[in-house]
Design a protein around this motif. Structure first.
Motif, PDB file in Angstrom:
ATOM      1  N   VAL A   1      24.092  52.510  36.200  1.00  0.00           N
ATOM      2  CA  VAL A   1      25.737  52.488  35.470  1.00  0.00           C
ATOM      3  C   VAL A   1      26.538  52.550  36.864  1.00  0.00           C
ATOM      4  N   CYS A   2      26.351  53.286  37.769  1.00  0.00           N
ATOM      5  CA  CYS A   2      27.241  53.446  38.953  1.00  0.00           C
ATOM      6  C   CYS A   2      27.238  51.833  39.732  1.00  0.00           C
ATOM      7  N   MET A   3      26.282  51.104  39.314  1.00  0.00           N
ATOM      8  CA  MET A   3      26.495  49.689  40.046  1.00  0.00           C
ATOM      9  C   MET A   3      26.927  48.555  39.305  1.00  0.00           C
ATOM     10  N   TRP A   4      26.596  48.667  38.073  1.00  0.00           N
ATOM     11  CA  TRP A   4      27.208  47.728  37.007  1.00  0.00           C
ATOM     12  C   TRP A   4      28.505  47.779  36.640  1.00  0.00           C
ATOM     13  N   VAL A   5      28.971  49.318  36.435  1.00  0.00           N
ATOM     14  CA  VAL A   5      30.383  49.537  36.221  1.00  0.00           C
ATOM     15  C   VAL A   5      31.345  48.933  37.037  1.00  0.00           C
ATOM     16  N   PRO A   6      31.355  49.469  38.360  1.00  0.00           N
ATOM     17  CA  PRO A   6      32.330  48.966  39.430  1.00  0.00           C
ATOM     18  C   PRO A   6      32.388  47.470  39.677  1.00  0.00           C
ATOM     19  N   TRP A   7      31.077  46.918  39.745  1.00  0.00           N
ATOM     20  CA  TRP A   7      30.887  45.336  39.604  1.00  0.00           C
ATOM     21  C   TRP A   7      31.681  44.797  38.595  1.00  0.00           C
ATOM     22  N   LEU A   8      31.531  45.179  37.347  1.00  0.00           N
ATOM     23  CA  LEU A   8      32.580  44.525  36.165  1.00  0.00           C
ATOM     24  C   LEU A   8      33.895  44.609  36.541  1.00  0.00           C
ATOM     25  N   PHE A   9      34.376  46.100  36.845  1.00  0.00           N
ATOM     26  CA  PHE A   9      35.475  46.192  37.341  1.00  0.00           C
ATOM     27  C   PHE A   9      36.460  45.061  38.335  1.00  0.00           C
ATOM     28  N   VAL A  10      35.265  45.034  39.350  1.00  0.00           N
ATOM     29  CA  VAL A  10      35.886  44.148  40.363  1.00  0.00           C
ATOM     30  C   VAL A  10      36.037  42.711  39.913  1.00  0.00           C
ATOM     31  N   LEU A  11      34.983  42.174  39.063  1.00  0.00           N
ATOM     32  CA  LEU A  11      35.341  40.731  38.410  1.00  0.00           C
ATOM     33  C   LEU A  11      36.397  40.878  37.599  1.00  0.00           C
ATOM     34  N   ALA A  12      36.698  41.860  36.674  1.00  0.00           N
ATOM     35  CA  ALA A  12      37.932  41.736  35.876  1.00  0.00           C
ATOM     36  C   ALA A  12      39.183  41.764  36.617  1.00  0.00           C
ATOM     37  N   TYR A  13      39.333  42.574  37.742  1.00  0.00           N
ATOM     38  CA  TYR A  13      40.660  42.718  38.486  1.00  0.00           C
ATOM     39  C   TYR A  13      40.737  41.991  39.492  1.00  0.00           C
ATOM     40  N   SER A  14      39.726  41.156  40.048  1.00  0.00           N
ATOM     41  CA  SER A  14      39.950  40.211  41.114  1.00  0.00           C
ATOM     42  C   SER A  14      40.236  38.852  40.834  1.00  0.00           C
ATOM     43  N   GLU A  15      40.818  38.146  41.876  1.00  0.00           N
ATOM     44  CA  GLU A  15      41.371  36.703  41.610  1.00  0.00           C
ATOM     45  C   GLU A  15      39.962  35.975  41.306  1.00  0.00           C
TER      46      GLU A  15
ATOM     47  N   THR B   1      49.592  45.218  35.035  1.00  0.00           N
ATOM     48  CA  THR B   1      50.283  45.992  33.978  1.00  0.00           C
ATOM     49  C   THR B   1      49.651  47.188  33.361  1.00  0.00           C
ATOM     50  N   PRO B   2      50.132  47.923  32.697  1.00  0.00           N
ATOM     51  CA  PRO B   2      49.725  49.205  32.232  1.00  0.00           C
ATOM     52  C   PRO B   2      48.513  49.160  31.295  1.00  0.00           C
ATOM     53  N   LEU B   3      48.562  47.843  30.630  1.00  0.00           N
ATOM     54  CA  LEU B   3      47.501  47.482  29.441  1.00  0.00           C
ATOM     55  C   LEU B   3      46.416  47.324  30.326  1.00  0.00           C
ATOM     56  N   ARG B   4      46.421  46.316  31.533  1.00  0.00           N
ATOM     57  CA  ARG B   4      45.152  46.229  32.286  1.00  0.00           C
ATOM     58  C   ARG B   4      44.594  47.482  33.141  1.00  0.00           C
ATOM     59  N   LEU B   5      45.278  48.525  33.381  1.00  0.00           N
ATOM     60  CA  LEU B   5      45.024  49.734  34.011  1.00  0.00           C
ATOM     61  C   LEU B   5      44.349  50.516  32.877  1.00  0.00           C
ATOM     62  N   ALA B   6      44.616  50.498  31.427  1.00  0.00           N
ATOM     63  CA  ALA B   6      43.753  51.215  30.568  1.00  0.00           C
ATOM     64  C   ALA B   6      42.497  51.274  30.726  1.00  0.00           C
ATOM     65  N   PRO B   7      41.705  50.379  30.792  1.00  0.00           N
ATOM     66  CA  PRO B   7      40.148  50.582  30.840  1.00  0.00           C
ATOM     67  C   PRO B   7      39.828  51.302  31.987  1.00  0.00           C
TER      68      PRO B   7
ATOM     69  N   SER C   1      36.295  51.325  26.932  1.00  0.00           N
ATOM     70  CA  SER C   1      37.034  51.185  28.240  1.00  0.00           C
ATOM     71  C   SER C   1      36.127  49.897  28.656  1.00  0.00           C
ATOM     72  N   MET C   2      34.756  49.802  28.532  1.00  0.00           N
ATOM     73  CA  MET C   2      34.112  48.606  28.947  1.00  0.00           C
ATOM     74  C   MET C   2      34.082  47.543  28.268  1.00  0.00           C
ATOM     75  N   ALA C   3      34.557  47.795  26.828  1.00  0.00           N
ATOM     76  CA  ALA C   3      34.411  46.555  25.927  1.00  0.00           C
ATOM     77  C   ALA C   3      35.714  45.998  26.489  1.00  0.00           C
ATOM     78  N   VAL C   4      36.830  46.465  26.886  1.00  0.00           N
ATOM     79  CA  VAL C   4      37.891  45.663  27.316  1.00  0.00           C
ATOM     80  C   VAL C   4      37.767  45.154  28.658  1.00  0.00           C
ATOM     81  N   ILE C   5      36.939  45.823  29.548  1.00  0.00           N
ATOM     82  CA  ILE C   5      36.505  45.072  30.701  1.00  0.00           C
ATOM     83  C   ILE C   5      35.859  43.900  30.483  1.00  0.00           C
ATOM     84  N   PHE C   6      34.921  43.890  29.532  1.00  0.00           N
ATOM     85  CA  PHE C   6      33.964  42.647  29.203  1.00  0.00           C
ATOM     86  C   PHE C   6      34.962  41.418  28.872  1.00  0.00           C
TER      87      PHE C   6
END
Length: 191
Positions: free
Chosen positions: A172-186, A2-8, A67-72
């Motif tokens: 930062v370049c490591m923890w940010v993508p890691w959190l995105f993967v956790l947020a968006y993965s199954e 959804t667009p809302l999930r893409l916002a972060p 953006s990262m608050a939403v990811i958390f």
């Protein structure tokens, strides 16, 4: 998705663009290898000129933290228990609220408060990954946490040896993508 999930993701990309533009506008030039990000939002540049780029950098940091608050919050929704959910949600969002305020004159104190909240969120996430036996995510998360702690040790202990700006950006370049993967993965995968 959804667009809302893409916002972060869009917010983090725009925040990165704002910080890069601020670095290009930084009086006297910004040195990515030898200056920390916080140099970008100081009122005076290292060459003594007024830092007209600080507003772009501050906007970038605030947008990044939002953006990262939403990811958390998204990562918290995948937590294995209510305790993990609350620890990740409250501490993760709290860390980003305090991190957004590091652009103010209270930088040093707010970095430490944001770090404390961040550590609680990370430990809750890592423990949840352990319980779920998501070992690859757990290992990468532990590595990112180790870099964050190395960064904090260099910052607090003034032990950087000139490496603090690089370690700051690499962590930062490591923890940010890691959190995105956790947020968006199954949830069932071991991303």
């Amino acid at each position: 998705m959804t667009p809302l999930r893409l916002a972060p993701l869009l917010g983090a990309a725009l925040a990165t663009l704002l910080i890069v533009v601020a670095s290009q506008a930084y009086p006297g030039g910004y040195d990515w290898l030898n200056q920390s990000i916080s140099s970008l939002f100081q009122p005076t540049a290292e060459n003594g000129e007024v830092n007209s780029a600080r507003w772009l950098a501050s906007a970038g940091v605030i947008l990044f933290c939002a953006s990262m608050a939403v990811i958390f919050a998204l990562v918290a929704q995948r937590a294995p228990s209510r305790a993990h959910f609350k620890a990740t949600q409250i501490a993760g969002i709290g860390s980003m609220v305090y991190a957004a305020l590091v652009t103010t004159p209270m930088h040093d104190a707010l970095v430490l408060v944001a770090l404390a909240f961040f550590l609680v969120a990370m430990l809750a996430i890592l423990h949840g990954l352990f319980l779920e036996r998501r070992l690859r995510s757990l290992a990468f998360g532990a590595l990112t946490l180790a870099l964050v702690l190395a960064n904090a040790s260099m910052y607090c202990g003034e032990l950087s040896g000139g490496f603090l700006p690089v370690v700051q950006k690499v962590s930062v370049c490591m923890w940010v993508p890691w959190l995105f993967v956790l947020a968006y993965s199954e949830k069932a995968t071991s991303a």
